[in-house]
Design an enzyme around this catalytic site. Structure first.
Site, mmCIF file in Angstrom:
data_model
loop_
_atom_site.group_PDB
_atom_site.id
_atom_site.type_symbol
_atom_site.label_atom_id
_atom_site.label_comp_id
_atom_site.label_asym_id
_atom_site.label_seq_id
_atom_site.Cartn_x
_atom_site.Cartn_y
_atom_site.Cartn_z
ATOM 1 N N SER B 63 -94.444 104.855 60.986
ATOM 2 C CA SER B 63 -93.684 103.950 61.767
ATOM 3 C C SER B 63 -93.637 102.562 61.257
ATOM 4 C CB SER B 63 -94.372 103.821 63.638
ATOM 5 O OG SER B 63 -93.880 105.713 63.502
ATOM 6 N N HIS B 68 -97.160 88.650 64.754
ATOM 7 C CA HIS B 68 -95.864 87.471 65.142
ATOM 8 C C HIS B 68 -96.591 86.834 65.143
ATOM 9 C CE1 HIS B 68 -92.224 89.678 65.268
ATOM 10 N NE2 HIS B 68 -92.742 90.844 66.148
ATOM 11 N N CYS B 83 -96.934 107.445 63.827
ATOM 12 C CA CYS B 83 -97.003 109.132 64.909
ATOM 13 C C CYS B 83 -96.927 109.722 63.690
ATOM 14 C CB CYS B 83 -95.218 108.905 63.987
ATOM 15 S SG CYS B 83 -94.332 109.155 62.789
#
Lengths: 120, 120
Positions: B63, B68, B83
């Site tokens: 995934s 940020h 996952c």
């Protein structure tokens, strides 16, 4: 009390498997949604996995848009993360919901980086 | 009741501004965390914004991992989305907390794509 970022977590269910396994469709949907709301794409990453599933990530100047799909379950997880007021993430969400024909999608909106005012 | 994905949302506060504005440090931290837990990196995207801030995204076979940063507030938003059982996302979270010297980080763990059993 301001927040630095807004993140929408979308759950798409009952989508057509063919769409969720079509990396070209998925890329076009994310790119068009980003551009329609005025986001600035800085890099893109789209991958088709075997036997099923696509991961798509757009790094945008305003943070990111990403999707992971499970065609075998008609399910996709979509995140839209924005900072600032450059665009309205819910508008991008609506575009993607329409493009994927997601039925009764759920949307959770999170505020990230809430700045508490300290008493002076 | 199984879920298709597990997503950790990390809030890093009181980090050193220099680290949060150092795209090379951030890239190394994410790549090393991913590799240490056994994730397979398929693409990376790291960008330094002006005047401050870094966006880093690793698309992984399992995934994604993204960050940020807001160096001017000592804050970073980190997401780890996995996952399957290929790796333990909390282990990757701990590695990143240690690397960024995040003080009292918050971690929210979400299950994405919960599959309900329908009565037969």
């Amino acid at each position: 009390m301001d927040a630095l970022g807004t993140q929408l977590l979308l759950e798409f269910r009952d989508c057509k498997s063919e769409l969720l396994n079509d990396v070209s469709f998925i890329r076009n949907a994310l790119v068009e949604a980003a551009l329609e709301v005025g986001a600035t794409i800085v890099q893109e990453s789209f991958h088709q996995f075997s036997p099923y599933g696509v991961t798509g990530i757009l790094a945008i100047a305003e943070s990111h848009v990403c999707i992971h799909t499970w065609p075998e379950y008609g399910y996709a997880a979509v995140d839209i993360f924005t900072c600032g007021e450059a665009f309205e993430p819910r508008k991008a969400a609506q575009i993607l919901i329409d493009r994927f024909h997601a039925k009764e999608p759920s949307i959770i909106e999170l505020k990230r980086g809430i700045l508490l005012q300290t008493a002076s």
